[in-house]
Scaffold this motif. Structure first.
Motif, short mmCIF file in Angstrom:
data_model
loop_
_atom_site.label_atom_id
_atom_site.label_comp_id
_atom_site.label_asym_id
_atom_site.label_seq_id
_atom_site.Cartn_x
_atom_site.Cartn_y
_atom_site.Cartn_z
N ILE A 23 0.84 -1.20 0.00
CA ILE A 23 0.00 0.00 0.00
C ILE A 23 0.87 1.25 0.00
O ILE A 23 1.92 1.29 0.66
CB ILE A 23 -0.96 -0.02 1.21
CG1 ILE A 23 -2.12 0.93 0.99
CG2 ILE A 23 -0.24 0.25 2.52
CD1 ILE A 23 -3.34 0.58 1.80
N ALA A 24 0.47 2.24 -0.77
CA ALA A 24 1.24 3.46 -0.90
C ALA A 24 0.98 4.39 0.27
O ALA A 24 -0.03 4.27 0.97
CB ALA A 24 0.88 4.16 -2.21
N ARG A 25 1.86 5.32 0.47
CA ARG A 25 1.66 6.33 1.51
C ARG A 25 0.40 7.13 1.21
O ARG A 25 0.07 7.40 0.07
CB ARG A 25 2.87 7.25 1.60
CG ARG A 25 4.11 6.59 2.16
CD ARG A 25 5.05 7.62 2.76
NE ARG A 25 4.40 8.34 3.86
CZ ARG A 25 4.92 9.42 4.44
NH1 ARG A 25 6.08 9.90 4.04
NH2 ARG A 25 4.27 10.03 5.41
N GLY A 26 -0.29 7.49 2.26
CA GLY A 26 -1.51 8.28 2.10
C GLY A 26 -2.77 7.46 2.01
O GLY A 26 -3.87 8.00 2.03
N SER A 27 -2.63 6.12 1.91
CA SER A 27 -3.79 5.25 1.77
C SER A 27 -3.81 4.20 2.88
O SER A 27 -2.75 3.82 3.40
CB SER A 27 -3.77 4.53 0.41
OG SER A 27 -3.88 5.44 -0.65
N VAL A 28 -4.98 3.75 3.22
CA VAL A 28 -5.14 2.62 4.13
C VAL A 28 -6.18 1.68 3.52
O VAL A 28 -7.02 2.10 2.72
CB VAL A 28 -5.57 3.04 5.55
CG1 VAL A 28 -4.54 3.97 6.16
CG2 VAL A 28 -6.93 3.71 5.54
N PHE A 29 -6.10 0.42 3.92
CA PHE A 29 -7.05 -0.58 3.41
C PHE A 29 -7.64 -1.33 4.58
O PHE A 29 -6.96 -1.69 5.53
CB PHE A 29 -6.36 -1.57 2.47
CG PHE A 29 -7.25 -2.71 2.04
CD1 PHE A 29 -8.15 -2.55 1.00
CD2 PHE A 29 -7.21 -3.94 2.69
CE1 PHE A 29 -8.99 -3.60 0.61
CE2 PHE A 29 -8.04 -4.99 2.32
CZ PHE A 29 -8.93 -4.81 1.28
N MET A 30 -8.97 -1.60 4.49
CA MET A 30 -9.65 -2.44 5.47
C MET A 30 -10.62 -3.39 4.75
O MET A 30 -11.28 -2.98 3.80
CB MET A 30 -10.42 -1.60 6.48
CG MET A 30 -9.55 -0.84 7.47
SD MET A 30 -10.52 -0.12 8.81
CE MET A 30 -11.02 -1.61 9.71
N PRO A 31 -10.72 -4.64 5.22
CA PRO A 31 -11.70 -5.57 4.65
C PRO A 31 -13.09 -5.31 5.19
O PRO A 31 -13.28 -4.72 6.26
CB PRO A 31 -11.18 -6.94 5.09
CG PRO A 31 -10.37 -6.67 6.32
CD PRO A 31 -9.82 -5.29 6.18
N ILE A 32 -14.09 -5.81 4.46
CA ILE A 32 -15.49 -5.46 4.70
C ILE A 32 -16.26 -6.47 5.54
O ILE A 32 -17.43 -6.26 5.85
CB ILE A 32 -16.24 -5.32 3.36
CG1 ILE A 32 -16.23 -6.67 2.61
CG2 ILE A 32 -15.67 -4.20 2.53
CD1 ILE A 32 -17.11 -6.70 1.36
#
Length: 908
Positions: free
Chosen positions: A672-681
């Motif tokens: 994941i790039a800087r500035g982004s976050v990811f979460m599962p649903i």
């Protein structure tokens, strides 16, 4: 409760993603369900992903809703079908009489079969007289629907799965196919192995497992897809890569599309380099990588571009879809083998729902709600008393209307909107205020069902009978192989019962075959008559099937205008669904997402799925096999962002937006790039204390399609401070009121809880006994406490067999869970086992395999790592030969390759 079998092997389809894999199922005399891939099914050719392979673990009756229930005050009580149906019909009838048909609504699901969908749509639009029927497919596929209709004149996917194997260039946009469409991804893998010259490009802000196959990964800035494909269109035009003859003969509007795409910037002196730099900056891409992709696309005739949620789930989703389609129309790469734009659906019957008009702005059989002649045609065919004459409320606006009191009754079928909708806390407020909430479901305990006034038990996969349509327009039979449990009924039958109680004729169906027949006849009804264009969706050749023919129906791709017809590809003759036969270019202008990060919410949240779970885990959460790959909700962010936010990998963090907040475990996935976050649903109120990601997601929608923007919500991440971390393994489910945060994970014969608390406990033993519900002072209770180290461990045994164990520490140095799980398989624990429980270490060496990598065979990370080191394994095939990992569905192969890479670096 034991499953009741229909004795024979039954060919059916998987209930998960839109690939639509064929399944062979058989229930043995011992009640065990044997699941295998169906080699005869064209979609999957005998293969299943790990979720499909684990279906046998998900069909038990624990937690099932098996009788109608009515709410009285705060509690539910069982009711007869007559009481429950009268409550629904009477409530709807009263509200319609007082407030009109638009005061009621249905919210349905791509989990329904086509026959269920058809009856629900007929009920609302033709008899209630309102188009207030929308579906959770609005949340994932409506941008593709809108893009198809604008470009082609009808909601049509041109190609077929074979095109993925025939293409010389496969472009995957916003698609983690390795995890979300695994069997189709494996077809690409095998095709590339057979033809090494085949190229794969992945366009995705994250470096996902799908990138393992990629020759080129473009980690574009979230939301910048239109810039990217507009730039591609401009590049193609100035490189002489357009098919001018095709454009002239078969399309309209290229000039406007080129103007919107900024063709002039490419044509200016020195413009190509400057324009490419502008696109690269807008997309935050390396200009050389961008040029490499553009050159690949320009020089490869057999190009297939597949897209899914990363494109659709956006406030500009329809424009993203059309920007992709524009590039294929401009080069004439559509309707022929190995090429075309390809929308990959998320749910097993998202397309079947679209066929019958399941969206609030559609009519059945691909007819148009805003076309008076087509409304009249459907009304005449249905002999409908009052036809909806305007679009209904789309999903997000529907729940706003419920909260505002404009919609006073809602019937929710086969979905859990309090988890899956954006701004999900608003959906909760809406249902709390709603006069009548009806839910048809297979399980009792969901966030949504807790607010229902009437619960109606529906049949689930393996019990219900009908058809589904997958991403390549292939209609397949989903057949029952389990007897109907309790009082559960098929959804179509429940709707028909309510319709009849409301005095509506036209709902005298007694079998799904009759509904399918009516659906097929409607598709051919007045199709092309008079001045009407001939609709492409037409399955008139399947009308008139008898029960035996329906039962024996083989997979078939529509249109099927004549019996025996099957259509792999559309538009091969260059004719599209507009009256003049020409496709439309759509001028797409790049625009920013609806909400941008700022000082308060500096990061962008992207949401999606993990490999081994599905939607809100109502089904997959029951499987032990699927539980361990990603057992907890997590927030993935770049290590530098984590440092700035003050959070550490392995600890808990709070993720907050303008709309809500969730808590999850921090991890650095490396992609994941800087500035982004990811979460599962996937996590709901039943599986975690505070991880409904929908509560955080912003409710902005695409103005064309109404699809929400799940991929771009500004958030902040901050520490969720706790005093201790711990976990419990227990044979009995436990109420965890004492924990500040918890996650529930299904184990083999036990339930596992990961938990954390903010308050120190003065009397650890008293606290632990209360938590594990051990009231007997003489119970077989063993414990160890290190007050200085902040460590506490305890176990409760009955007749020598472990009932529960608890491990707590102020640090994260908790014992591995896998070897502890093995204690629950033993009828009696030895003194060495008891000692191991208290020491927190296995007494035998090598029993802990580490976190699961291969769910199909239960192979852990440490098992694979040790095998690589001890045997000098060099590739994934060698790992499979040694420890079996990767030898079934192949979904874990990218992780195996990553471990091989780590071992190679370590050996240097």
């Amino acid at each position: 409760m034991k499953l009741s079998a229909i004795p024979t092997t039954v060919r059916t389809t998987c209930p998960y993603c839109g690939v639509g894999c064929g399944v062979r199922a058989q229930v043995g005399q011992d009640g065990a369900l044997a699941i295998a891939g169906d080699e005869a099914h064209p979609a999957s050719q005998g293969r299943l992903c790990v979720k499909g392979s684990a279906l046998g673990e998900t069909v038990g009756l624990e937690g099932r809703l098996l009788s109608p229930m009515l709410r009285a005050g705060e509690g539910l009580h069982e009711a007869s079908w007559a009481e429950a149906l009268d409550k629904v019909a009477g409530g709807f009838r009263k509200i319609i009489a007082e407030h009109g048909p638009d005061a009621v609504a249905l919210y349905v699901s791509g989990q329904l079969l086509t026959e269920d969908y058809y009856v629900a749509n007929k009920f609302m639009k033709g008899y209630v007289g309102s188009a207030n029927i929308d579906t959770n497919s609005r949340l994932c596929m409506s941008a593709a629907v809108a893009g198809h209709k604008r470009a082609f004149g009808e909601d049509l996917v041109p190609g077929c799965y074979e095109d993925f194997e025939l293409a010389d260039l496969v472009v995957l946009v916003g698609s983690n196919a390795a995890w979300c469409h695994p069997t189709l991804y494996q077809r690409i893998v095998r095709a590339k192995e057979a033809r090494p010259g085949m190229r794969v490009v992945v366009i995705d802000p994250r470096r996902t497992a799908t990138c393992d196959l990629a020759d080129l990964h473009l980690p574009l800035k979230p939301g910048s897809d239109v810039w990217l494909f507009n730039g591609l269109l401009g590049y193609l035009a100035t490189q002489g890569a357009l098919d001018s003859a095709y454009v002239q003969a078969h399309t309209v509007g290229l000039g406007e599309a080129l103007d919107a795409a900024g063709e002039a910037a490419f044509l200016a002196p020195g413009g190509r380099e400057a324009a490419l730099l502008d696109v690269a900056r807008a997309c935050r891409l390396d200009p050389q990588q961008l040029l490499a992709f553009y050159e690949l696309f320009a020089n490869t005739e057999k190009t297939l571009t597949a897209f899914t949620m990363g494109v659709n789930q956006s406030s500009s989703g329809a424009d993203k879809v059309n920007a992709i389609i524009n590039c294929h129309l401009a080069t004439g790469r559509i309707g022929r083998p190995g090429m075309g734009p390809f929308s990959l659906t998320g749910q097993p019957n998202a397309m079947g729902g679209r066929e019958v008009g399941g969206l609030a702005n559609m009519l059945a059989a691909h007819m148009e709600l805003d076309d008076p002649s087509q409304r009249a045609a459907v009304q005449a065919f249905w002999d409908a008393p009052r036809m909806a004459d305007k679009p209904g409320l789309k999903a997000v606006e529907l729940f706003r209307a419920i909260e505002e009191g404009k919609v006073k009754a809602v019937w929710i079928m086969a979905t859990n909107p309090l988890v899956s909708l954006p701004d999900a806390d608003q959906a909760r407020r809406a249902l709390e205020k709603c006069e009548l909430v009806v839910a048809s479901d297979i399980v009792l305990g969901t966030d949504t069902n807790q607010l229902a006034h009437v619960l109606l038990p529906a049949l689930g996969w393996g019990e219900k009978d009908g058809t589904v349509t997958n991403s390549e327009r292939c209609i397949s039979r989903q057949r029952a192989f389990l007897s109907k449990p309790g009082q559960a009924r098929p959804d179509w039958e429940i709707v028909c019962e309510v319709a009849r109680r409301m005095g509506f004729s036209g709902f005298d169906f007694t079998a799904p075959q009759q509904i399918f027949d009516e659906h097929a006849r409607l598709s051919n009804w007045q199709n092309g008559a008079g001045s009407q264009r001939r609709r492409v969706f037409d399955i008139g050749g399947l009308a008139g099937l008898g029960r035996a023919e329906y039962d024996a129906l083989e997979p078939v791709q529509w249109p099927v205008r004549r019996q025996g017809e099957d259509t792999q590809r559309l538009f091969g003759d260059g004719r599209f669904a507009y009256p003049d036969g020409k496709a439309r270019f759509v001028a797409t202008r790049a625009r920013l997402p609806a909400h941008l990060p700022d000082a308060e919410f500096p990061l962008v949240l992207n949401t999606g799925r993990v490999r081994d779970q599905w939607h809100t885990m109502t089904r997959t959460g029951r499987s032990v096999k699927l539980a361990e790959h990603v057992p907890e909700p997590f927030v993935d962010l770049h290590p530098q962002d984590a440092l700035l936010c003050g959070v550490k990998a392995g600890e808990l963090a709070r993720v907050t937006s303008n709309w809500g907040t969730v808590v999850a475990r921090v991890r650095h996935g490396g992609g994941i790039a800087r500035g982004s976050v990811f979460m599962p649903i996937h996590w709901s109120g039943q599986t975690a204390s505070d991880a409904r990601v929908g509560a955080v997601v912003n409710p902005a929608v695409d103005p064309v399609s109404g699809e929400p923007e799940f991929k771009h919500t500004p958030v902040r991440v901050e520490p969720f401070g706790v005093h201790w971390y711990g976990f419990i393994l227990s044979r009995a489910a436990l109420p965890l009121r004492e924990a500040a945060n918890w996650t529930r994970i299904q184990g083999a014969g036990f339930v596992r809880y990961e938990l954390a608390g903010r308050k120190p406990f003065a009397d650890a033993a008293h606290w632990a006994r209360k938590l594990l519900q051990v009231e007997d002072d003489d119970a077989d209770w063993i414990e160890l406490e290190d007050r200085n180290g902040g460590v506490y461990r305890a176990a409760h045994l009955v007749d020598g067999r472990i009932e529960a164990c608890l491990f707590v520490s102020q640090r994260q140095d908790l014992p591995a869970r896998a070897w502890l799980a093995q204690m629950f398989c033993k009828e009696s624990l030895s003194p060495q086992d008891r000692s191991g429980l208290l020491s927190g270490r296995a007494r035998e060496q090598g029993v802990d395999p580490g976190p699961t990598v291969c769910s199909c065979f239960g192979v852990g990370r440490d098992t694979i790592r040790i095998a690589i080191e001890q045997h000098g394994l060099k590739d994934a095939a060698a790992v499979t030969a040694c420890v079996k990992a990767g030898g079934n569905c192949g979904s874990c192969v990218p992780e195996i390759r990553a471990l091989l890479g780590e071992a190679s670096i370590k050996a240097q």
